[in-house]
Write a protein that holds these residues in place. Structure first.
Motif, PDB file in Angstrom:
ATOM      1  N   UNK A  45       0.837  -1.208   0.000  1.00 54.13           N
ATOM      2  CA  UNK A  45       0.000   0.000   0.000  1.00 54.13           C
ATOM      3  C   UNK A  45       0.869   1.253   0.000  1.00 54.13           C
ATOM      4  N   UNK A  46       1.919   1.239   0.782  1.00 51.67           N
ATOM      5  CA  UNK A  46       2.861   2.355   0.893  1.00 51.67           C
ATOM      6  C   UNK A  46       3.487   2.658  -0.475  1.00 51.67           C
ATOM      7  N   UNK A  47       3.970   1.619  -1.140  1.00 43.64           N
ATOM      8  CA  UNK A  47       4.633   1.808  -2.438  1.00 43.64           C
ATOM      9  C   UNK A  47       3.648   2.308  -3.496  1.00 43.64           C
ATOM     10  N   UNK A  48       2.467   1.692  -3.546  1.00 46.03           N
ATOM     11  CA  UNK A  48       1.484   2.096  -4.557  1.00 46.03           C
ATOM     12  C   UNK A  48       1.045   3.537  -4.333  1.00 46.03           C
ATOM     13  N   UNK A  49       0.796   3.866  -3.078  1.00 46.11           N
ATOM     14  CA  UNK A  49       0.295   5.204  -2.777  1.00 46.11           C
ATOM     15  C   UNK A  49       1.370   6.266  -3.059  1.00 46.11           C
ATOM     16  N   UNK A  50       2.610   5.985  -2.680  1.00 43.06           N
ATOM     17  CA  UNK A  50       3.683   6.939  -2.981  1.00 43.06           C
ATOM     18  C   UNK A  50       3.824   7.151  -4.489  1.00 43.06           C
ATOM     19  N   UNK A  51       3.723   6.074  -5.263  1.00 41.31           N
ATOM     20  CA  UNK A  51       3.839   6.206  -6.718  1.00 41.31           C
ATOM     21  C   UNK A  51       2.684   7.022  -7.289  1.00 41.31           C
ATOM     22  N   UNK A  52       1.464   6.728  -6.834  1.00 44.65           N
ATOM     23  CA  UNK A  52       0.310   7.487  -7.315  1.00 44.65           C
ATOM     24  C   UNK A  52       0.514   8.976  -7.047  1.00 44.65           C
ATOM     25  N   UNK A  53       0.913   9.298  -5.819  1.00 45.28           N
ATOM     26  CA  UNK A  53       1.016  10.707  -5.412  1.00 45.28           C
ATOM     27  C   UNK A  53       2.201  11.390  -6.103  1.00 45.28           C
ATOM     28  N   UNK A  54       3.333  10.669  -6.206  1.00 41.81           N
ATOM     29  CA  UNK A  54       4.535  11.293  -6.769  1.00 41.81           C
ATOM     30  C   UNK A  54       4.453  11.488  -8.287  1.00 41.81           C
ATOM     31  N   UNK A  55       3.794  10.548  -8.972  1.00 41.53           N
ATOM     32  CA  UNK A  55       3.848  10.587 -10.444  1.00 41.53           C
ATOM     33  C   UNK A  55       2.480  10.682 -11.125  1.00 41.53           C
ATOM     34  N   UNK A  56       1.408  10.487 -10.364  1.00 41.94           N
ATOM     35  CA  UNK A  56       0.098  10.310 -11.009  1.00 41.94           C
ATOM     36  C   UNK A  56      -0.599  11.584 -11.431  1.00 41.94           C
ATOM     37  N   UNK A  57      -0.220  12.696 -10.827  1.00 39.29           N
ATOM     38  CA  UNK A  57      -0.931  13.945 -11.107  1.00 39.29           C
ATOM     39  C   UNK A  57       0.083  15.016 -11.489  1.00 39.29           C
ATOM     40  N   UNK A  58       0.677  14.892 -12.695  1.00 41.65           N
ATOM     41  CA  UNK A  58       1.753  15.813 -13.085  1.00 41.65           C
ATOM     42  C   UNK A  58       1.287  17.272 -13.164  1.00 41.65           C
ATOM     43  N   UNK A  59      -0.018  17.497 -13.336  1.00 35.98           N
ATOM     44  CA  UNK A  59      -0.510  18.882 -13.403  1.00 35.98           C
ATOM     45  C   UNK A  59      -0.904  19.417 -12.036  1.00 35.98           C
ATOM     46  N   UNK A  60      -0.666  18.606 -10.994  1.00 37.02           N
ATOM     47  CA  UNK A  60      -0.965  19.072  -9.648  1.00 37.02           C
ATOM     48  C   UNK A  60      -2.434  18.992  -9.266  1.00 37.02           C
ATOM     49  N   UNK A  61      -3.212  18.233 -10.040  1.00 29.13           N
ATOM     50  CA  UNK A  61      -4.635  18.086  -9.724  1.00 29.13           C
ATOM     51  C   UNK A  61      -4.823  17.345  -8.405  1.00 29.13           C
ATOM     52  N   UNK A  62      -5.959  17.597  -7.750  1.00 26.61           N
ATOM     53  CA  UNK A  62      -6.314  16.820  -6.560  1.00 26.61           C
ATOM     54  C   UNK A  62      -6.715  15.419  -7.010  1.00 26.61           C
ATOM     55  N   UNK A  63      -6.414  14.425  -6.203  1.00 28.15           N
ATOM     56  CA  UNK A  63      -6.735  13.065  -6.587  1.00 28.15           C
ATOM     57  C   UNK A  63      -7.342  12.276  -5.455  1.00 28.15           C
ATOM     58  N   UNK A  64      -7.824  11.095  -5.823  1.00 28.79           N
ATOM     59  CA  UNK A  64      -8.525  10.255  -4.866  1.00 28.79           C
ATOM     60  C   UNK A  64      -8.068   8.806  -5.035  1.00 28.79           C
ATOM     61  N   UNK A  65      -7.835   8.167  -3.906  1.00 31.79           N
ATOM     62  CA  UNK A  65      -7.376   6.777  -3.920  1.00 31.79           C
ATOM     63  C   UNK A  65      -8.339   5.961  -3.071  1.00 31.79           C
ATOM     64  N   UNK A  66      -8.823   4.854  -3.607  1.00 33.43           N
ATOM     65  CA  UNK A  66      -9.682   4.002  -2.784  1.00 33.43           C
ATOM     66  C   UNK A  66      -8.994   2.660  -2.548  1.00 33.43           C
ATOM     67  N   UNK A  67      -9.138   2.192  -1.327  1.00 35.80           N
ATOM     68  CA  UNK A  67      -8.484   0.949  -0.921  1.00 35.80           C
ATOM     69  C   UNK A  67      -9.531   0.035  -0.299  1.00 35.80           C
ATOM     70  N   UNK A  68      -9.694  -1.137  -0.878  1.00 32.88           N
ATOM     71  CA  UNK A  68     -10.606  -2.135  -0.314  1.00 32.88           C
ATOM     72  C   UNK A  68      -9.803  -3.396  -0.021  1.00 32.88           C
ATOM     73  N   UNK A  69      -9.919  -3.885   1.192  1.00 30.99           N
ATOM     74  CA  UNK A  69      -9.167  -5.080   1.597  1.00 30.99           C
ATOM     75  C   UNK A  69     -10.153  -6.096   2.136  1.00 30.99           C
ATOM     76  N   UNK A  70     -10.014  -7.320   1.695  1.00 29.23           N
ATOM     77  CA  UNK A  70     -10.876  -8.374   2.213  1.00 29.23           C
ATOM     78  C   UNK A  70     -10.029  -9.440   2.874  1.00 29.23           C
ATOM     79  N   UNK A  71     -10.385  -9.756   4.111  1.00 21.74           N
ATOM     80  CA  UNK A  71      -9.714 -10.827   4.844  1.00 21.74           C
ATOM     81  C   UNK A  71     -10.572 -12.064   4.691  1.00 21.74           C
ATOM     82  N   UNK A  72     -10.060 -13.019   3.922  1.00 24.22           N
ATOM     83  CA  UNK A  72     -10.779 -14.263   3.683  1.00 24.22           C
ATOM     84  C   UNK A  72     -10.038 -15.378   4.406  1.00 24.22           C
ATOM     85  N   UNK A  73     -10.660 -16.521   4.567  1.00 23.16           N
ATOM     86  CA  UNK A  73      -9.918 -17.633   5.182  1.00 23.16           C
ATOM     87  C   UNK A  73      -8.699 -17.980   4.317  1.00 23.16           C
ATOM     88  N   UNK A  74      -7.503 -17.846   4.900  1.00 21.44           N
ATOM     89  CA  UNK A  74      -6.288 -18.253   4.192  1.00 21.44           C
ATOM     90  C   UNK A  74      -5.742 -17.259   3.204  1.00 21.44           C
TER      91      UNK A  74
END
Lengths: 142, 109
Positions: A45-74
């Motif tokens: 999550x740390x790596x993905x989020x840093x990449x999104x923020x550092x490189x994803x909005x070159x024009x400085x636009x505001x952005x949104x990140x959604x994270x969904x995690x499911x804990x299943x058996x195993x």
């Protein structure tokens, strides 16, 4: 055990990373995730989020990140989506991790770590947004 | 993250505690830079109290290692365990740096 789900939306800014880590930490505790899995998921999550923020909005636009995690058996599944410019991080060439210190340049290791530490990783574009789906098989299948 | 430093003979043992991530990596890299510029040319990074390291932490280590090399000194890693060790090995940083099982082994090496 029953399926337990984490579903949150964050602003694409560096300050949100600590918020996500704290929220995920609580989720990991409630769902009794093993420490090794917590480390790997935090790192992904740390790596993905840093990449999104550092490189994803070159024009400085505001952005949104959604994270969904499911804990299943195993296993744990992670759905990570953002509205940054479309980019498939898994299409990048693998870094050469056999190089010595002189030939090494900083950067490029984040995606490599995500790919190696997760059991599955896939990228897709859905409704014009970047989607990354990760899976982690738990060694202790409780 | 806290950083402890201790002299062991002619070596400097640097022990980061906690998380080496995008938040703490710049401070850690700056501290190592000060050490190297201040004349520490034999540095052991003790990883035994590190709970977490991301690619930003690896980059800080790499930059400091390159700086040390320019200063013709020696910087090695020691006492990484668990997932921290796994990250270092997956990234090939056990080839970038000597990786010793303990601080004592690193000092003897």
């Amino acid at each position: 055990m029953t399926t337990t789900r984490f579903d949150r939306v964050f602003k694409a800014e560096h300050g949100a990373i600590a918020t996500l880590m704290a929220a995920f930490g609580s989720f990991a505790e409630v769902t009794s995730l093993p420490a090794d899995a917590v480390f790997k998921i935090e790192l992904a999550l740390d790596e993905l989020m840093n990449n999104t923020i550092d490189y994803g909005y070159p024009d400085g636009d505001a952005g949104e990140i959604s994270v969904a995690i499911e804990r299943l058996p195993g296993r744990v599944t992670i759905d990570y989506a953002d509205d940054a410019r479309l980019f498939d991080p898994f299409a990048l060439p693998e870094p050469d991790v056999t190089l010595g210190i002189d030939a090494r340049q900083p950067g490029g290791l984040g995606v490599h770590l995500v790919r190696k530490l997760m059991s599955e990783s896939a990228y897709s574009v859905e409704r014009d947004r970047n989607h990354i789906r990760l899976g982690l098989v738990l060694d202790d299948p409780s | 993250m806290e950083i402890e430093e201790a002299r062991r003979g002619t070596s400097l043992v640097v022990t980061p505690t906690g998380r080496l991530d995008s938040g703490s990596a710049p401070d850690f890299e700056a501290r190592l830079g000060e050490d190297i510029d201040g004349g520490a040319h034999d540095v052991v990074i003790d990883l035994s109290r590190l709970d977490y390291i991301s690619s930003k932490g690896l980059s800080a280590l790499l930059s400091a290692g390159k700086r040390m090399k320019r200063a013709e000194g020696r910087m090695v890693l020691a006492a990484a365990s668990g997932a921290v060790r796994q990250v270092i090995v997956i990234s090939g940083f056990d080839r970038v740096f000597e990786l010793h099982d303990s601080v004592d082994a690193a000092l003897g090496g």
